[in-house]
Design a protein around this motif. Structure first.
Motif, PDB file in Angstrom:
ATOM      1  N   UNK A 100       0.784  -1.140   0.121  1.00  0.00           N
ATOM      2  CA  UNK A 100       0.024  -0.038   0.034  1.00  0.00           C
ATOM      3  C   UNK A 100       1.070   1.103   0.009  1.00  0.00           C
ATOM      4  N   UNK A 101       0.624   2.305  -0.790  1.00  0.00           N
ATOM      5  CA  UNK A 101       1.241   3.429  -0.983  1.00  0.00           C
ATOM      6  C   UNK A 101       0.382   4.388  -0.538  1.00  0.00           C
ATOM      7  N   UNK A 102       0.813   5.067   0.498  1.00  0.00           N
ATOM      8  CA  UNK A 102       0.289   5.970   1.340  1.00  0.00           C
ATOM      9  C   UNK A 102       0.770   7.504   0.910  1.00  0.00           C
ATOM     10  N   UNK A 114       4.749   4.546 -10.681  1.00  0.00           N
ATOM     11  CA  UNK A 114       4.767   2.989 -10.343  1.00  0.00           C
ATOM     12  C   UNK A 114       6.255   2.681 -10.705  1.00  0.00           C
ATOM     13  N   UNK A 115       6.958   3.053 -11.848  1.00  0.00           N
ATOM     14  CA  UNK A 115       8.129   2.560 -12.441  1.00  0.00           C
ATOM     15  C   UNK A 115       9.143   2.787 -11.262  1.00  0.00           C
ATOM     16  N   UNK A 116       9.031   3.955 -10.547  1.00  0.00           N
ATOM     17  CA  UNK A 116      10.108   4.162  -9.569  1.00  0.00           C
ATOM     18  C   UNK A 116      10.174   3.232  -8.261  1.00  0.00           C
ATOM     19  N   UNK A 117       9.216   2.333  -8.173  1.00  0.00           N
ATOM     20  CA  UNK A 117       9.220   1.623  -6.922  1.00  0.00           C
ATOM     21  C   UNK A 117      10.254   0.544  -6.939  1.00  0.00           C
ATOM     22  N   UNK A 118      10.995   0.155  -6.051  1.00  0.00           N
ATOM     23  CA  UNK A 118      11.815  -1.042  -5.995  1.00  0.00           C
ATOM     24  C   UNK A 118      11.294  -2.117  -5.038  1.00  0.00           C
ATOM     25  N   UNK A 119      10.610  -3.146  -5.717  1.00  0.00           N
ATOM     26  CA  UNK A 119      10.117  -4.181  -4.939  1.00  0.00           C
ATOM     27  C   UNK A 119      10.951  -5.038  -4.272  1.00  0.00           C
ATOM     28  N   UNK A 120      12.241  -4.987  -4.359  1.00  0.00           N
ATOM     29  CA  UNK A 120      12.973  -5.672  -3.804  1.00  0.00           C
ATOM     30  C   UNK A 120      13.361  -5.099  -2.251  1.00  0.00           C
ATOM     31  N   UNK A 121      12.930  -3.945  -2.160  1.00  0.00           N
ATOM     32  CA  UNK A 121      13.095  -3.146  -0.670  1.00  0.00           C
ATOM     33  C   UNK A 121      11.661  -3.436   0.005  1.00  0.00           C
ATOM     34  N   UNK A 122      11.901  -3.322   1.366  1.00  0.00           N
ATOM     35  CA  UNK A 122      10.909  -3.533   2.412  1.00  0.00           C
ATOM     36  C   UNK A 122       9.732  -2.463   2.349  1.00  0.00           C
ATOM     37  N   UNK A 123      10.306  -1.295   2.194  1.00  0.00           N
ATOM     38  CA  UNK A 123       9.500   0.169   2.098  1.00  0.00           C
ATOM     39  C   UNK A 123       9.985   1.107   1.455  1.00  0.00           C
ATOM     40  N   UNK A 124       9.248   2.036   0.774  1.00  0.00           N
ATOM     41  CA  UNK A 124       9.896   3.203   0.279  1.00  0.00           C
ATOM     42  C   UNK A 124       9.600   4.465   1.129  1.00  0.00           C
ATOM     43  N   UNK A 125      10.477   5.375   1.278  1.00  0.00           N
ATOM     44  CA  UNK A 125      10.152   6.783   2.128  1.00  0.00           C
ATOM     45  C   UNK A 125      10.775   7.663   1.069  1.00  0.00           C
ATOM     46  N   UNK A 140       4.576  10.808   1.415  1.00  0.00           N
ATOM     47  CA  UNK A 140       4.657   9.571   0.399  1.00  0.00           C
ATOM     48  C   UNK A 140       5.568   8.614   1.085  1.00  0.00           C
ATOM     49  N   UNK A 141       4.805   7.403   1.231  1.00  0.00           N
ATOM     50  CA  UNK A 141       5.163   6.281   2.130  1.00  0.00           C
ATOM     51  C   UNK A 141       4.785   4.963   1.249  1.00  0.00           C
ATOM     52  N   UNK A 142       5.670   4.095   0.914  1.00  0.00           N
ATOM     53  CA  UNK A 142       5.074   2.884   0.317  1.00  0.00           C
ATOM     54  C   UNK A 142       5.369   1.418   1.275  1.00  0.00           C
ATOM     55  N   UNK A 143       4.516   0.959   1.480  1.00  0.00           N
ATOM     56  CA  UNK A 143       4.751  -0.477   2.212  1.00  0.00           C
ATOM     57  C   UNK A 143       4.755  -1.429   1.259  1.00  0.00           C
ATOM     58  N   UNK A 144       5.847  -2.103   0.853  1.00  0.00           N
ATOM     59  CA  UNK A 144       5.839  -2.920  -0.085  1.00  0.00           C
ATOM     60  C   UNK A 144       6.020  -4.165   0.352  1.00  0.00           C
ATOM     61  N   UNK A 145       7.068  -4.698   1.233  1.00  0.00           N
ATOM     62  CA  UNK A 145       6.874  -5.996   1.742  1.00  0.00           C
ATOM     63  C   UNK A 145       5.859  -6.050   3.020  1.00  0.00           C
ATOM     64  N   UNK A 146       4.506  -6.538   2.787  1.00  0.00           N
ATOM     65  CA  UNK A 146       3.663  -6.106   3.660  1.00  0.00           C
ATOM     66  C   UNK A 146       4.042  -6.515   5.016  1.00  0.00           C
TER      67      UNK A 146
END
Length: 237
Positions: A100-102, A114-125, A140-146
């Motif tokens: 989920x991206x907040x 969307x192309x900026x997100x690195x799905x190998x990371x746990x979250x993006x800040x 802007x905060x992305x919870x990638x690994x739930x």
């Protein structure tokens, strides 16, 4: 890589113009193929605004149980809405089990992020390099690994409470985010520059504009009348 994810924001009626620009620009400029649900947590929306938002596909307006009217940064209504964001994010992760991206409601989507997100990371800040400000901003905060993100957000919530109760800071969400990242180096954080996903003064690289309140624009009217927001206000409001 086709990762399904949610988008989440929090808003009350004082920010109704912003959320209308948010959803319109999101559906116009963002590729939503991989977006499962756009969660809008209602902290005091009017009936008309809720009906407006529900006309958009994939949008769910969630009653937060909070009614916090606010149109000024750092007032009590703003604090109630802002400091509830992480708790709502944690709930969505628990209920949906999807990344989920907040994103703050006073944001304009100008180009797909969307192309900026690195799905190998746990979250993006969102990383900012402005002297006198915390290293990260919670806009802007992305919870990638739930699972790992849930652990992190629980610690973030505790740090927000700690800073509220033990410091004189007027705003605690972003400093608490920076503190939590520093305290948990074992978690893999992807830094995305503020200029890309939360640009106060956008340039050609900016994907998301942030109509942040500051000395140059303290009212909603002033923020909507900034050069980079005026065209969107005219188009969507």
């Amino acid at each position: 890589m086709n990762n399904k994810y949610n988008i989440l924001t929090v808003v009350n009626e004082g920010y109704a113009p912003f959320i209308k620009i948010f959803v319109n620009s999101l559906f116009e400029h963002q590729d939503l193929q991989n977006v499962d649900t756009v969660y809008i947590f209602d902290t005091g929306l009017g009936t008309g605004t809720k009906k407006y938002l529900l006309d958009f596909p994939k949008v769910e307006v969630i009653d937060s149980g909070i009614n916090s009217q606010s149109s000024r940064i750092h007032d009590e209504g703003w604090k109630k809405s802002t400091y509830s964001k992480t708790k709502f994010l944690l709930k969505v992760l628990e209920d949906s089990n999807l990344p989920t991206i907040m994103i703050d409601a006073d944001s304009i989507f100008y180009y797909n992020f969307e192309d900026l997100l690195d799905w190998n990371c746990d979250f993006v800040a969102c990383r900012r390099d402005r002297e006198g400000f915390s290293k990260y901003i919670g806009s802007f905060f992305g919870a990638l690994d739930v699972e790992k993100s849930k652990q992190f957000i629980e610690l973030w919530i505790k740090n927000i409470d700690f800073l509220q109760n033990n410091t004189e800071l007027k705003h605690c969400e972003s400093p608490a985010l920076a503190k939590t990242i520093d305290e948990n180096p074992e978690l893999k954080c992807q830094d995305i520059a503020e200029q890309l996903v939360s640009a106060v003064f956008p340039d050609e690289s900016s994907r998301i504009f942030h109509l942040k309140s500051d000395y140059y624009a303290t009212t909603i009217e002033q923020r909507l009348n900034l050069p980079h927001s005026r065209v969107f206000a005219r188009r969507y409001l």
